[in-house]
Scaffold this motif. Sequence first.
Motif, PDB file in Angstrom:
ATOM      1  N   GLY A   1      -7.468  14.763   6.326  1.00 27.67           N
ATOM      2  CA  GLY A   1      -8.504  15.365   7.311  1.00 27.67           C
ATOM      3  C   GLY A   1      -9.695  15.419   6.305  1.00 27.67           C
ATOM      4  N   GLY A   2      -9.579  14.961   4.957  1.00 25.64           N
ATOM      5  CA  GLY A   2     -10.748  15.126   3.993  1.00 25.64           C
ATOM      6  C   GLY A   2     -10.467  16.170   3.145  1.00 25.64           C
ATOM      7  N   PHE A   3      -9.447  16.690   2.933  1.00 26.01           N
ATOM      8  CA  PHE A   3      -8.833  17.743   2.122  1.00 26.01           C
ATOM      9  C   PHE A   3      -8.803  17.251   0.397  1.00 26.01           C
ATOM     10  CE2 PHE A   3      -5.515  19.870  -0.526  1.00 26.01           C
ATOM     11  CZ  PHE A   3      -5.849  20.939  -0.550  1.00 26.01           C
ATOM     12  N   ASP A   4      -8.487  15.997   0.220  1.00 24.04           N
ATOM     13  CA  ASP A   4      -8.761  15.554  -1.128  1.00 24.04           C
ATOM     14  C   ASP A   4     -10.111  15.238  -1.681  1.00 24.04           C
ATOM     15  OD1 ASP A   4      -7.309  14.359  -3.609  1.00 24.04           O
ATOM     16  OD2 ASP A   4      -8.084  12.411  -2.907  1.00 24.04           O
ATOM     17  N   ALA A   5     -10.926  14.561  -0.701  1.00 28.61           N
ATOM     18  CA  ALA A   5     -12.344  14.611  -0.750  1.00 28.61           C
ATOM     19  C   ALA A   5     -12.944  15.848  -0.994  1.00 28.61           C
ATOM     20  CB  ALA A   5     -12.975  13.795   0.355  1.00 28.61           C
TER      21      ALA A   5
ATOM     22  N   ILE B   1       0.746  -1.235   0.127  1.00 27.49           N
ATOM     23  CA  ILE B   1       0.022   0.172   0.141  1.00 27.49           C
ATOM     24  C   ILE B   1       1.075   1.303   0.240  1.00 27.49           C
ATOM     25  CG2 ILE B   1      -0.091   0.203   2.444  1.00 27.49           C
ATOM     26  CD1 ILE B   1      -3.069   0.799   2.149  1.00 27.49           C
ATOM     27  N   ALA B   2       0.283   2.352  -0.580  1.00 27.33           N
ATOM     28  CA  ALA B   2       0.921   3.584  -0.407  1.00 27.33           C
ATOM     29  C   ALA B   2       0.194   4.596   0.577  1.00 27.33           C
ATOM     30  CB  ALA B   2       0.871   4.285  -1.634  1.00 27.33           C
ATOM     31  N   ILE B   3       0.921   5.429   1.091  1.00 27.37           N
ATOM     32  CA  ILE B   3       0.188   6.443   2.124  1.00 27.37           C
ATOM     33  C   ILE B   3       0.281   7.917   1.585  1.00 27.37           C
ATOM     34  CG2 ILE B   3       2.009   6.667   3.385  1.00 27.37           C
ATOM     35  CD1 ILE B   3      -0.037   7.038   5.680  1.00 27.37           C
ATOM     36  N   ALA B   4      -0.852   8.569   1.425  1.00 23.39           N
ATOM     37  CA  ALA B   4      -0.629   9.873   1.087  1.00 23.39           C
ATOM     38  C   ALA B   4      -0.835  10.868   2.143  1.00 23.39           C
ATOM     39  CB  ALA B   4      -1.728  10.182  -0.096  1.00 23.39           C
ATOM     40  N   PRO B   5      -0.039  11.434   2.795  1.00 18.49           N
ATOM     41  CA  PRO B   5      -0.355  12.145   3.884  1.00 18.49           C
ATOM     42  C   PRO B   5      -0.917  13.682   3.464  1.00 18.49           C
ATOM     43  CG  PRO B   5       2.117  12.240   3.499  1.00 18.49           C
ATOM     44  CD  PRO B   5       1.622  11.199   2.499  1.00 18.49           C
ATOM     45  N   GLY B   6      -1.471  14.262   4.208  1.00 13.78           N
ATOM     46  CA  GLY B   6      -1.963  15.720   3.996  1.00 13.78           C
ATOM     47  C   GLY B   6      -1.062  16.622   4.587  1.00 13.78           C
TER      48      GLY B   6
END
Length: 101
Positions: free
Chosen positions: A85-89, A21-26
């Motif tokens: 924190g929902g930024f991408d969504a 898996i990869a993680i995409a930190p905000g």
Amino acid sequence: MRGRCEPGAVAIDYAAQGVRIAIAPGLTRTSITAGVHQDPVLLAAIERRIPLGRFAEPREQAEAIWFLASPAAGYITGTTLVVDGGFDADLGILPLPGQSF
């Protein structure tokens, strides 16, 4: 690897080695983002775009990574865990300098 770079392809190509898996930190409160925190207007504009209303703490990113490395995530593969924190969504659009949303 067969010339692919997306997380799902990496997980397929390296599953036998335990890469899953990869993680995409905000946006995270670190020394890199310290300048943003020193500008209250910019900070407020950015935090308005994050549904949870704040930057992540480094501990929160670390906890997500810890979970992914734990047996509890043993069957999770081929995806990206977005910890933002929902930024991408919420479209993930930041204001340009001098611009507000």
